[in-house]
Write a protein that holds these residues in place. Structure first.
Motif, PDB file in Angstrom:
ATOM      1  N   GLU A  45     -35.268  24.601 -12.213  1.00  6.34           N
ATOM      2  CA  GLU A  45     -34.136  25.525 -12.134  1.00  6.34           C
ATOM      3  C   GLU A  45     -32.978  25.048 -13.009  1.00  6.34           C
ATOM      4  O   GLU A  45     -31.902  25.608 -12.967  1.00  6.34           O
ATOM      5  CB  GLU A  45     -33.665  25.639 -10.687  1.00  6.34           C
ATOM      6  N   THR A  47     -31.220  22.380 -12.682  1.00  3.66           N
ATOM      7  CA  THR A  47     -30.202  21.609 -11.961  1.00  3.66           C
ATOM      8  C   THR A  47     -30.152  20.177 -12.481  1.00  3.66           C
ATOM      9  O   THR A  47     -29.068  19.636 -12.715  1.00  3.66           O
ATOM     10  CB  THR A  47     -30.493  21.622 -10.447  1.00  3.66           C
ATOM     11  N   ARG A  50     -28.539  20.063 -15.981  1.00  6.37           N
ATOM     12  CA  ARG A  50     -27.086  20.265 -15.928  1.00  6.37           C
ATOM     13  C   ARG A  50     -26.345  19.070 -15.348  1.00  6.37           C
ATOM     14  O   ARG A  50     -25.154  18.908 -15.588  1.00  6.37           O
ATOM     15  CB  ARG A  50     -26.754  21.514 -15.115  1.00  6.37           C
ATOM     16  N   SER A  51     -27.027  18.224 -14.594  1.00  4.68           N
ATOM     17  CA  SER A  51     -26.343  17.089 -13.971  1.00  4.68           C
ATOM     18  C   SER A  51     -26.154  15.919 -14.943  1.00  4.68           C
ATOM     19  O   SER A  51     -25.459  14.958 -14.619  1.00  4.68           O
ATOM     20  CB  SER A  51     -27.126  16.609 -12.741  1.00  4.68           C
ATOM     21  N   TYR A  67     -28.061  11.007 -14.900  1.00  2.00           N
ATOM     22  CA  TYR A  67     -28.337  12.288 -14.244  1.00  2.00           C
ATOM     23  C   TYR A  67     -28.065  12.095 -12.772  1.00  2.00           C
ATOM     24  O   TYR A  67     -28.413  11.060 -12.202  1.00  2.00           O
ATOM     25  CB  TYR A  67     -29.791  12.708 -14.488  1.00  2.00           C
ATOM     26  N   THR A  69     -28.820  13.836  -9.522  1.00  2.00           N
ATOM     27  CA  THR A  69     -29.431  14.646  -8.478  1.00  2.00           C
ATOM     28  C   THR A  69     -30.198  13.683  -7.579  1.00  2.00           C
ATOM     29  O   THR A  69     -30.542  12.578  -8.012  1.00  2.00           O
ATOM     30  CB  THR A  69     -30.411  15.704  -9.035  1.00  2.00           C
TER      31      THR A  69
END
Length: 116
Positions: A45, A47, A50-51, A67, A69
């Motif tokens: 997705e 995510t 983007r992190s 990163y 997440t």
């Protein structure tokens, strides 16, 4: 015939310019590694992609690409996971190694530019 001239050397100014150039170079090099890493990061997705961030400690002339997440480390280390084409585990380690010469060249170019 002898010619004479005067050279004024302001070492502190030169060192300051070099340090500023190095700091900018470290920032640009870290952003380059982040960009290359984002091209490989596993994507579901986006995510995880983007992190990704590049941070710089200008006082110590160091940078980090990370990163953030809960599953970032697992995705990076798990070689058995299946990913879309072009996406892979070691999405940060491999670009860091492969782009080391480019990162060094980016830093050197900024130092040279600052000393002009």
């Amino acid at each position: 015939m002898t010619q004479r001239g005067t050279v004024r050397w302001d070492g502190d100014v030169a060192l300051d310019a070099m340090r500023q150039g190095a700091a900018l170079g470290v920032r640009l090099a870290a952003e380059h590694v982040l960009t290359e890493s984002r091209r490989r990061v596993p994507i579901e997705e986006a995510t995880l992609e983007r992190s990704g961030v590049a941070t710089v400690d200008e006082a110590n002339l160091t940078a980090a690409v990370s990163y953030d997440t809960p599953y970032a480390v697992r995705q990076h280390e798990e070689l058995q996971y299946r990913h879309d084409a072009g996406r892979t585990a070691k999405y940060l380690e491999r670009p860091l190694i492969e782009e080391a010469d480019t990162a060094t060249a980016i830093i050197a170019a900024q130092v040279r530019r600052a000393l002009r």
